[in-house]
Every structure is written in structure tokens, then in C-alpha cells.
Design a protein around this motif. Structure first.
Motif, PDB file in Angstrom:
ATOM      1  N   LEU A 254      31.669 -28.211 -43.907  1.00 35.08           N
ATOM      2  CA  LEU A 254      32.278 -27.612 -42.263  1.00 35.08           C
ATOM      3  C   LEU A 254      33.613 -27.059 -42.290  1.00 35.08           C
ATOM      4  N   LEU A 257      33.892 -23.807 -43.927  1.00 40.64           N
ATOM      5  CA  LEU A 257      33.309 -22.872 -43.129  1.00 40.64           C
ATOM      6  C   LEU A 257      34.166 -22.436 -41.951  1.00 40.64           C
ATOM      7  N   LEU A 258      34.788 -23.194 -41.395  1.00 37.69           N
ATOM      8  CA  LEU A 258      35.711 -23.252 -40.431  1.00 37.69           C
ATOM      9  C   LEU A 258      36.884 -22.445 -40.955  1.00 37.69           C
ATOM     10  N   GLU A 261      35.825 -18.979 -41.108  1.00 41.18           N
ATOM     11  CA  GLU A 261      36.007 -18.254 -39.776  1.00 41.18           C
ATOM     12  C   GLU A 261      37.329 -17.856 -39.450  1.00 41.18           C
TER      13      GLU A 261
END
Lengths: 272, 328
Positions: A254, A257-258, A261
Motif C-alpha cells: 500500500l 502504491l501511494l 500515486e
């Protein structure tokens, strides 16, 4: 750029998690009192307590110490695997994008072909022929995950090589080598950062899945994936063994991923 | 349109050839050649017998002839015999498992489409709101969730703690024969809930998120503003004007997501004990059953290739720019 990342909530969150993880992986073992492979028959399958914060497994080994060691393995695997995929992707993408023509045709077809193989099947097939060692797993994940980067770099080169500053460099008499490495490549790299961050998460997911299936990192070397094998066996009596390693994977992926982004937003002003 | 299809078919042929070349390359990765697993660990293997095997498999011939013979076998679905104890032809083993994997993956695909479209629309029309942010957060979890851990958690919650659902196999073993058809369907459904949940979770997250972003972008287009200015009801604007255009890239995404979906079969079939191709692959890798591994690898790649071709066709049919043969 770092400041812009920290300014966003998700960017800060991901960096804090990843830095903590890195710190734990690097220095955790020297602070933590238990050795990951230390067997203790007096402390078998104990739940989380002050003495063993995340409990112990079937052999009385401390789960937290095994997870700290597992963090090392997971980070190592993902860094090396992503490194390999970046090198291959950048080289092939550069060749295809800059040279164009037949070279581009061949490389683009190769990418299409590689994308047809479901990654897990391809990795399993290769691992079956080699030994499932940590090194082999890094290499195989790297060899099967470069296609996205190659496509990105190729696309960047296709647009960048037509730009005025490249033309100016050509008129100026810069060598092809210099044009590629000094003028085009640095401008093509930012989007690759995004895909590298996402790739780190992917690599961790693949490594842990392989280890869980018994085809990745082999016990007694702990990895987050193979810790869950024991978790599955003791599902009914020791919930902590299947919850904590999984949470560690989820949280790390996570965070990558963040970070990806956030990078995307920072690098692409249109999305902000 | 016709020319487009022919072109796609030709590219597909080239890709198929590439798949076989790479697979053949992997086949020769094993140090000591493709026979080494059969011979190296076998104490009864004499040099003479080894020679005989090499002759039998044609390994003394030049590489390109070996490849040609191997390819001819594959085209006739002759993948050789399994190295496992039963030594059955590989194709027989695959044939009985293929329907299971196809069934589950088709169901998963259907569910992903049926669930993620309303989710994506729901989130897109509320872009920027708290609901939308919550939705974005959840979909991120969908991306980051290790599917095998999700499977473990489902087993723990529904199988062990609540004892609501069976956690292994495709159907019950005891008393299955005596069930009526409806009971059988119900039994299958109960067994498939957990595996399908695992198979669709990531896909729903990915799809609905992509659709949301695509729809948000489309909703800013000039023709939408025009439709609004005309005074069309919002429902018509979203479903008739915007969604259709936002869905177009989904078709390609659908094709691209196939390898991941099929690859996921290895994980959930192994964990939930479902006798499909994924489980066969895992067993073959654990048992170093090379003919089965190779056949599996090639087969799933061809499935992906076909899926991509269908997605391309679907895209061409849906997009008049391609359908009517206009140059893009």
C-alpha cells in the motif's frame, strides 16, 4: 520534489511507512533480543504478549523477529528485481524509441509476446527448472516485469526525439551517445519513477505469493510469504501467525502504491 | 474492418510463434538439458539408457529441428506424457481441468464487469466527495491486497470462526451423489463463493477505479457540456452519452487483465483445493513434472492471446472509427 511529496497526506504516510520499514530491516536485528531461528520449546504457539509482541510459532520462534528478518528479504528481493527490470526496460525502450524502424518492430513484438504470459505461470515454469533460491527469484521477477518500463521509455523517446532541444543538440554536433544519455534519457525518466514504485509493490506481492506456495524463499529463512504457510496450518489455533505477516505485506505494498500515486501527481501538474 | 481483422490475425500468429520460442527456450534452461530431471536423480539411470532416451526424444538433433518437431507435437495437442507416477498423456490431464478454470475465470470476469461498472459510475458522479474518497481508499486496498492472504482471511472468518462456508474443493464429497440438481447447484455455489471473492477482489478494485477516472474525464468533455446545456436529464447524460465513451477503453483493459486473472488461478485454486489448471501447474512445479509445466504455460498464454484478440475485436466493433475503417 521530496518536499512536494511530503506535502500531500498520502505521500507523507507512504514515506513514513517505508522509512520505518527500511530502518527496521537495517537495524532491527541488532536491537531486538530474539534471533529469527531461535527455537524455544517452552514458548510454543504463544499469543502476543509483552515478552513476544506478536506471539510465537510452532517451534517457539518469535514471530516479530522472523518478520523483521522477512522485511530484509522482501525489500532485497524487490529492490534487485525492480533494478533488473528497470535496466532491461530502459535499454530496450531506448533502443526501440530512438532507433525506430525494424528494431522498434522487433522489440515491440517481444513486449507483446511477454505480456501474453501470465506472470505467475512464467515465473513458476522458470523456477521449476532452476532452484528456488532468493537470487533466482529476484532475477526471474526482474526478467518478467520490464515490459511496462520499456513501453514507457519508448513512448517518451518517440515524442522527445522530435523536440527542438534535441535538434539543437544535433546541430551543435553532439554524438548519438550524448544525445541519448544527456538530453533525452533524463527527461524520459520521471514517469519511470512512478512505475518503479508500483513495481516494488508488485515484486513484494509476487515474492510473497511464491514463497507462500512453497516455490519462493525456502524455510527456515523467513519471508513474509512463507511465514504464512505456518499461519495456514495453524489457522484454527493461532490467529496471530496468519494475521501479522499478511498485514505487513498489505501495508508495505500500500505504501509503495501511494508513493507511486503521489509521484504521479507531483510529476504531472495536469492531475493536480 | 475486414483488413483490420486480418492484420490482427497475422500479429496473433507472430505472437503465438514467439510464445512457443520463449517456452522452448525455458525448456532448455535446465542445466544438462531437458532430460536432466528425469535422469540426474535416478540411480538406475545407466549411460546407455540415457543415450536411448536422448535418441527417443530426438535430443541429438540440431536445435532448430528439435524445435520444429516439438512445435508439430504442440499443434496436434501432443504434449508428451507426464513425468508423474501415472504417466498419462499431458493433454488428458489438462482436458479434464480446463473447464473448471474456464468456468471460474469466466464467472469472475462477469462478476467484475457487473459490479465494477455501477461502482465506478457511483463514484464518478460524486467525484471529490467524501464517498468518492472512501471509494478510492478501498480500491487502493484492492490493489495492495495479497490475494493468498485474502484467501487465508476468508478461510479463517467464514470457514473456521463462523463455519458458514466450505473452504476446500468444488463440491461436497460426502453425499454429493444423492443430491438433487438444485442441491448440487447450491452446493457448488457455496463452494465457489470464497474462491470467486478472491478472484474478483483485485479486478473489481482496478476496473471500477479505472472506469471512475475515465468517466470523470469524459464528463468534462465539450459534448457533455452541450448535452447539459440542451437540458437533457442527468441520467441520460451519464448513461447514454458519457458511460458509453468511458467504457470504450475498458474493453482493452479487460483484455490486458486476462493474464493476471488466469495467473491468479494458481493461487486460489491451490489454496482452496480446486482441481483446475492453476492447481495442476502448482502440483507440476512441486513435482518437477516438466511436460505438464510446459503444456500449461503454453496453454494459458494462448488463452490470453485469444482473449486479447477478442478484446481487440470487441473494441473494433464498439468504436466506429475502427469499424468503418477510418484511419486513426
Amino acid at each position: 520534489m521530496l518536499r512536494r511529496i511530503v506535502e500531500t497526506k498520502q505521500g507523507l504516510f507512504s514515506l513514513v511507512i517505508l522509512m520505518t520499514l527500511l530502518f527496521i530491516a537495517l537495524f532491527g536485528p541488532s536491537f531486538y533480543p530474539y534471533h529469527p531461528n531461535e527455537i524455544n520449546v517452552h514458548a510454543i504457539l504463544q499469543g502476543p504478549s509483552l515478552k513476544h509482541p506478536l506471539g510465537t510459532d510452532l517451534l517457539g520462534r518469535d514471530l516479530l523477529s522472523r518478520m523483521i528478518y522477512g522485511a530484509r528479504i522482501s525489500l532485497q528481493v524487490s529492490v534487485v528485481a525492480v533494478g533488473i527490470s528497470l535496466v532491461i526496460g530502459i535499454v530496450l525502450g531506448t533502443l526501440a524509441g530512438y532507433l525506430g524502424g525494424l528494431v522498434d518492430q522487433i522489440i515491440s513484438r517481444l513486449i507483446d509476446i511477454m505480456l501474453c504470459f501470465p506472470t505467475i505461470f512464467l515465473i513458476l515454469a522458470v523456477i521449476a527448472y532452476l532452484e528456488p533460491s532468493i537470487i533466482n527469484i529476484m532475477i526471474v521477477i526482474g526478467l518478467t516485469s520490464w515490459m511496462g518500463v520499456a513501453r514507457l521509455i519508448r513512448a517518451e523517446f518517440l515524442t522527445l526525439k522530435e523536440r527542438e532541444f534535441v535538434l539543437a543538440a544535433k546541430i551543435y554536433g553532439a554524438s548519438t551517445f550524448r544525445i541519448i544519455f544527456r538530453h533525452i534519457l533524463p527527461n524520459a525518466l520521471p514517469p519511470v519513477l512512478v512505475s518503479a514504485s508500483l513495481g516494488m509493490g508488485q515484486a513484494i506481492l509476487i515474492e510473497s505469493a511464491l514463497s507462500f506456495l512453497g516455490i519462493g524463499v525456502q524455510p527456515p529463512t523467513p519471508s513474509w510469504g512463507n511465514l504464512l504457510i505456518e499461519g495456514k496450518e495453524t489457522l484454527e489455533i493461532a490467529w496471530w501467525l496468519s494475521i501479522f505477516p499478511g498485514l505487513a505485506i498489505l501495508l508495505t505494498v500500500l505504501a509503495f502504491l501511494l508513493l507511486g500515486e503521489t509521484l504521479q501527481d507531483v510529476l504531472n501538474p495536469r492531475r493536480r | 474492418m475486414f483488413i483490420y481483422i486480418i492484420k490482427r490475425l497475422l500479429i496473433m500468429l507472430v505472437t503465438f510463434w514467439g510464445i512457443t520460442v520463449i517456452s522452448f527456450g525455458i525448456l532448455h534452461l535446465a542445466p544438462g538439458g531437458p532430460l536432466s530431471p528425469l535422469t540426474d536423480f535416478n540411480p538406475k539411470m545407466t549411460p546407455e539408457f540415457r543415450e536411448k532416451l536422448i535418441k527417443m526424444y530426438g535430443l541429438d538433433k540440431p536445435l532448430h529441428i528439435q524445435y520444429w518437431n516439438w512445435l508439430k507435437g504442440i499443434l496436434k495437442l501432443d504434449f508428451g506424457r507426464s513425468f508423474s507416477l501415472d504417466q498419462r498423456p499431458v493433454w488428458d490431464k489438462i482436458k479434464e481441468r480446463l473447464p473448471v478454470t474456464l468456468l471460474i475465470n469466466s464467472l469472475a470476469l462477469l462478476l467484475i464487469i457487473l459490479i465494477s461498472i455501477p461502482l465506478g459510475v457511483f463514484s464518478a458522479v460524486r467525484a471529490g466527495s467524501k464517498t468518492d474518497q472512501f471509494f478510492t481508499f478501498i480500491t487502493l486496498f484492492g490493489y495492495a491486497m495479497p490475494s493468498f492472504w485474502l484467501a487465508l482471511m476468508l478461510m479463517m472468518i467464514f470457514g473456521v470462526k463462523l463455519q458458514l462456508l466450505p473452504i476446500s474443493g468444488l463440491h461436497s464429497v460426502v453425499g454429493y451423489e444423492q443430491m438433487t440438481t438444485w442441491e448440487k447447484i447450491w452446493d457448488w455455489t457455496r463452494h465457489l463463493i470464497c474462491p470467486l471473492f478472491v478472484a474478483t477482489f483485485g479486478g473489481i478494485a482496478g476496473f471500477s477505479r479505472y472506469l471512475r477516472n475515465s468517466l470523470v474525464e469524459v464528463l468534462q468533455a465539450d459534448y457533455i457540456t452541450y448535452a447539459r446545456a440542451k437540458g437533457l436529464p442527468e441520467r441520460v447524460i451519464i448513461y447514454k452519452h458519457a458511460l458509453r465513451n468511458a467504457l470504450l477503453p475498458m474493453i482493452t483493459l479487460l483484455g490486458l487483465s486476462l493474464p493476471g486473472l488466469i495467473g491468479g488461478s494458481v493461487i486460489f485454486e491451490t489454496i482452496f483445493g480446486i482441481p483446475g489448471l492453476g492447481q495442476l501447474m502448482w502440483q507440476a512445479v512441486m513435482g518437477r513434472d516438466y511436460p505438464v509445466i510446459m503444456a500449461n504455460l503454453i496453454l494459458v498464454s494462448i488463452l490470453t492471446l485469444l482473449g486479447n484478440f477478442l478484446a481487440d475485436l470487441g473494441y473494433a466493433l464498439a468504436d466506429p472509427r475502427i469499424r468503418l475503417g477510418e484511419k486513426r
